[in-house]
Design a protein around this motif. Sequence first.
Motif, PDB file in Angstrom:
ATOM      1  N   ASP A 139       0.757  -1.160  -0.038  1.00  0.00           N
ATOM      2  CA  ASP A 139      -0.024   0.091  -0.147  1.00  0.00           C
ATOM      3  C   ASP A 139       0.639   1.295   0.040  1.00  0.00           C
ATOM      4  O   ASP A 139       0.395   2.505   0.302  1.00  0.00           O
ATOM      5  CB  ASP A 139      -0.927  -0.024   1.032  1.00  0.00           C
ATOM      6  CG  ASP A 139      -0.206  -0.016   2.667  1.00  0.00           C
ATOM      7  OD1 ASP A 139       0.992  -0.005   2.573  1.00  0.00           O
ATOM      8  OD2 ASP A 139      -0.999   0.287   3.641  1.00  0.00           O
ATOM      9  N   ARG A 173      -0.320  10.398   3.040  1.00  0.00           N
ATOM     10  CA  ARG A 173      -1.560   9.584   3.047  1.00  0.00           C
ATOM     11  C   ARG A 173      -2.113   9.531   1.716  1.00  0.00           C
ATOM     12  O   ARG A 173      -2.493  10.400   1.211  1.00  0.00           O
ATOM     13  CB  ARG A 173      -2.272  10.009   4.266  1.00  0.00           C
ATOM     14  CG  ARG A 173      -1.539   9.904   5.256  1.00  0.00           C
ATOM     15  CD  ARG A 173      -1.686   8.471   6.132  1.00  0.00           C
ATOM     16  NE  ARG A 173      -0.865   8.454   7.365  1.00  0.00           N
ATOM     17  CZ  ARG A 173      -1.271   8.896   8.610  1.00  0.00           C
ATOM     18  NH1 ARG A 173      -2.387   9.453   8.794  1.00  0.00           N
ATOM     19  NH2 ARG A 173      -0.339   9.051   9.664  1.00  0.00           N
ATOM     20  N   ARG A 176      -6.444  11.289   1.836  1.00  0.00           N
ATOM     21  CA  ARG A 176      -6.739  12.214   2.776  1.00  0.00           C
ATOM     22  C   ARG A 176      -6.097  13.723   2.653  1.00  0.00           C
ATOM     23  O   ARG A 176      -5.019  13.524   2.238  1.00  0.00           O
ATOM     24  CB  ARG A 176      -6.358  11.293   4.077  1.00  0.00           C
ATOM     25  CG  ARG A 176      -6.743  12.012   5.306  1.00  0.00           C
ATOM     26  CD  ARG A 176      -6.252  11.380   6.724  1.00  0.00           C
ATOM     27  NE  ARG A 176      -6.631  12.318   7.927  1.00  0.00           N
ATOM     28  CZ  ARG A 176      -5.931  12.487   9.063  1.00  0.00           C
ATOM     29  NH1 ARG A 176      -5.154  11.577   9.114  1.00  0.00           N
ATOM     30  NH2 ARG A 176      -6.666  13.265   9.834  1.00  0.00           N
ATOM     31  N   ASP A 185       2.371  11.292   6.143  1.00  0.00           N
ATOM     32  CA  ASP A 185       2.413   9.972   6.752  1.00  0.00           C
ATOM     33  C   ASP A 185       3.813   9.905   7.385  1.00  0.00           C
ATOM     34  O   ASP A 185       3.802   9.411   8.881  1.00  0.00           O
ATOM     35  CB  ASP A 185       2.163   9.023   5.489  1.00  0.00           C
ATOM     36  CG  ASP A 185       2.457   7.662   6.368  1.00  0.00           C
ATOM     37  OD1 ASP A 185       1.102   7.167   7.150  1.00  0.00           O
ATOM     38  OD2 ASP A 185       3.378   6.855   5.961  1.00  0.00           O
ATOM     39  N   SER A 202       3.689  12.860  11.234  1.00  0.00           N
ATOM     40  CA  SER A 202       2.480  11.938  11.058  1.00  0.00           C
ATOM     41  C   SER A 202       1.293  12.638  11.378  1.00  0.00           C
ATOM     42  O   SER A 202       1.242  13.325  12.576  1.00  0.00           O
ATOM     43  CB  SER A 202       2.711  10.751  11.658  1.00  0.00           C
ATOM     44  OG  SER A 202       1.513   9.810  11.569  1.00  0.00           O
ATOM     45  N   ASP A 203       0.255  12.756  10.438  1.00  0.00           N
ATOM     46  CA  ASP A 203      -1.091  13.181  10.697  1.00  0.00           C
ATOM     47  C   ASP A 203      -1.133  14.841  10.487  1.00  0.00           C
ATOM     48  O   ASP A 203      -2.068  15.421  10.741  1.00  0.00           O
ATOM     49  CB  ASP A 203      -1.557  12.917  11.863  1.00  0.00           C
ATOM     50  CG  ASP A 203      -2.390  11.270  11.855  1.00  0.00           C
ATOM     51  OD1 ASP A 203      -2.823  11.165  11.029  1.00  0.00           O
ATOM     52  OD2 ASP A 203      -2.283  10.803  12.850  1.00  0.00           O
ATOM     53  N   HIS A 275       1.256   6.606   0.686  1.00  0.00           N
ATOM     54  CA  HIS A 275       1.026   5.479   1.572  1.00  0.00           C
ATOM     55  C   HIS A 275      -0.351   5.188   2.331  1.00  0.00           C
ATOM     56  O   HIS A 275      -0.572   6.159   2.907  1.00  0.00           O
ATOM     57  CB  HIS A 275       2.056   5.415   2.879  1.00  0.00           C
ATOM     58  CG  HIS A 275       2.184   4.251   3.546  1.00  0.00           C
ATOM     59  ND1 HIS A 275       2.538   4.320   4.906  1.00  0.00           N
ATOM     60  CD2 HIS A 275       1.949   2.764   3.629  1.00  0.00           C
ATOM     61  CE1 HIS A 275       2.628   2.976   5.509  1.00  0.00           C
ATOM     62  NE2 HIS A 275       2.097   2.413   4.671  1.00  0.00           N
ATOM     63  N   GLY A 276      -0.839   4.004   2.128  1.00  0.00           N
ATOM     64  CA  GLY A 276      -2.387   3.887   2.649  1.00  0.00           C
ATOM     65  C   GLY A 276      -2.433   3.251   3.950  1.00  0.00           C
ATOM     66  O   GLY A 276      -2.788   2.339   4.097  1.00  0.00           O
ATOM     67  N   ARG A 277      -1.599   3.758   4.761  1.00  0.00           N
ATOM     68  CA  ARG A 277      -1.487   3.131   6.066  1.00  0.00           C
ATOM     69  C   ARG A 277      -2.838   2.941   7.039  1.00  0.00           C
ATOM     70  O   ARG A 277      -3.754   3.833   6.922  1.00  0.00           O
ATOM     71  CB  ARG A 277      -0.657   4.215   7.251  1.00  0.00           C
ATOM     72  CG  ARG A 277      -0.285   3.627   8.576  1.00  0.00           C
ATOM     73  CD  ARG A 277       0.031   4.686   9.352  1.00  0.00           C
ATOM     74  NE  ARG A 277       1.513   5.250   8.857  1.00  0.00           N
ATOM     75  CZ  ARG A 277       2.993   4.543   9.246  1.00  0.00           C
ATOM     76  NH1 ARG A 277       2.658   3.640  10.002  1.00  0.00           N
ATOM     77  NH2 ARG A 277       3.845   5.100   8.430  1.00  0.00           N
ATOM     78  N   LEU A 280      -2.747   3.087  12.956  1.00  0.00           N
ATOM     79  CA  LEU A 280      -2.430   4.063  13.542  1.00  0.00           C
ATOM     80  C   LEU A 280      -2.552   4.120  15.215  1.00  0.00           C
ATOM     81  O   LEU A 280      -3.459   3.496  15.600  1.00  0.00           O
ATOM     82  CB  LEU A 280      -2.818   5.550  13.026  1.00  0.00           C
ATOM     83  CG  LEU A 280      -2.629   5.755  11.647  1.00  0.00           C
ATOM     84  CD1 LEU A 280      -3.852   6.680  11.322  1.00  0.00           C
ATOM     85  CD2 LEU A 280      -1.345   6.242  11.278  1.00  0.00           C
TER      86      LEU A 280
END
Length: 751
Positions: A139, A173, A176, A185, A202-203, A275-277, A280
Amino acid sequence: MSKPPSAAAGGDAGAPSVEVLPEAGGDAGAPSVGPPGGGPASVGLAICTVTWNDAVDLPHFFDALATLRGPAFRLIVVDNASTDGTVESLREHAEAAGFPVEVIALDGNTGFAGGLNRAIESAFSGDSQPEWVLSLNADAWPAADYVERLIESARRLTSEERPVGAVTGRLVRAERRLEGRPVIDACGMGLTRSWRHVDRGSDQADHGQYAVTERVFGGTGAATLFLSAALQDAAIDGRVLDDDFHSYREDAELCFRLQERGWQVLYEPRARAVHGRVNLARRRREMSPEVNFHSLKNRYLLQYYHRGLADLPRTFLATAIRELGIVAYVLLRERSSLAAYGWLRRHRRRLRERRRLIRSRRLVPARATARWFGRSALPADPDRPRILMLGSRGIPANYSGYETMIEALAPRLAERGWRVTVYCRSHYVDRRLRSHRGVELVVLPTLRTKYGDTPVHTLLSCLHATLSARGARAALVVNGANAVFLPLLWPRRIRTALHVDGIEKRRAKWGWPGRLVYAVSERLACLLPGVTVTDADVIAAHYRARYRRDSTMIRYGVEPEPLPGHPILDELGLEPRRYFLYVSRFEPENNPHRVVAAYRRVGGDLPLVMVGDAPYATDFIAGMKRDADPRVRFPGTVFGEGYRGLLSSALATVHATEVGGTHPALVEAMGYGNCVLVNDEPANRETAGDAGVYFDVEDEASLAAAFEFARADPPRARDRGERAARRAAEEYDWDLVADQYERLFRSLTKR
């Protein structure tokens, strides 16, 4: 890391069944199946991927790999007993792929650690081993230049003292957005004082932060490139990852071992991937018990193997508080994870022996690893001095010549390994922006007045540099009026180059106080800086004749990126090659009022687009607009793609400046192949040469005749534009300009 495992913790996987799928024939963008004789294909890169129920991601994954540039590669996929048809989907995609694919289908789930170990084992099993290994999730979809940029960065910045063992890129991401921007990400891995490893950024909404190539603690297993020699050096008993970790934190544990063996990890912001993480920390309560079990168990394994006395001063208090919180949370909300404590107790003897082995293999002092706790990054090349750029409004550029120059110059120097800091004004650059295109930004306030804006900000910038700019050894200060502040940099032994632009004291916008300041500054510009920089032979000659001061002459540059047919044409009601364009600050010495007045004498219906503004010339601009012909349009300031769109489709551009050296707007217009109508003034003639159509700005008839030259004969205007483009390509290249400034900074920092 991979998606959550389905197998219970500690379960034994069956013996793997190995299936080598057909290798598709190569073309110019793909490696051939193999050399004559049936031997293994010669590849410089092995891409190692672990899948578990990833069928939905495989189309995007293979599409991304199909465009990947760089060394020839082989894809090795280890599947952890998927139940969603992943193996069948892999078989279909592999048959159509333009690169070798090997699928290893396991009978059980060995987690990400076991799966990646199996893939790396296969990568190293042949006679011809790859130089690089890319750990890549199904991903995670890299941009076409992802590997190229990572390898270039590693080779450029590795050294005998600081060998680069891994490089990671900028991951965002999938699908998103936050605040209308992509969501970060991971921009490398950092360590907190509470013994957490975190993905930097991240985020966060992507505002351009983390834009500098730098050393970081580690990289996520989702998309990190490793030097094969580093993996082999860090491996224990032939295993790169610790199989006990199964899933989660295994990439952080590997990065500890790399650091302890002296290998460096780089973050390269120009290398981008999506990246389709799935998992989390904020979704912990939604994760399966198996996932949370491994997460908790591995936190303790990480500390047990790598914690020491050296990190206690940084981590003890924060870690103690966090551990109490974790125990309370497990007892009250997540009792299924209590099994982690039992697992650790049952395997304590084996874990103790592994801990002894890990610590016996350390090659660097423990404090070298301990410094990473609470530290986001270190300079990629700490031996390369820091360069400061002061005096402009800052970047990203959306004002005028100095900002355009720094926007072009600073990132180029950063890409070459220089540590560059640009000082910016708070009313011009967002205070939240800390970096831009690999350049560190320092945003400071100033007085927003005509006479206070520049000097107050430069004063504060010099004070900040003196107090805080560690490692700075050279500064480029723009605007001759800032010469008086140069001694403030002397306590730090920062050597300076002062860019004086034109002969500022002649500008009509300044009253007598401003002209006095510039007259004094012109003299100080010959006394205080280490180097005086001019941008035109005419200006260099002025300083040489009047002050007997030699200067370093460095021109501007242009990097054309045409955008024909840009929507701004429709917004302004324009047709390609059927409008004139003026671009400059609306100030008296740039003569926008004379251009507007002369246009009344020009025949036809072609619009004249006047792009520009000025912060302290309200009455002057209002009077100009009031007297303008109906064909004249005032869109205000236009930057970025809109500006490029206007440059790309104009019939001709007009340049009426009479003070200054090389004018960026003129150079850019030439680079975009425009017919340039130019005020006949020495610096302008030096810039445009035989490509310009010249006029006397004080003679309204002469200016109108220049307009008529282009309006009456568009093919002839296009011929002049092509001549201008050739001249710009030969004389005004930003890469050549960067070469000259790099030589300048080397000379300053060596003294």
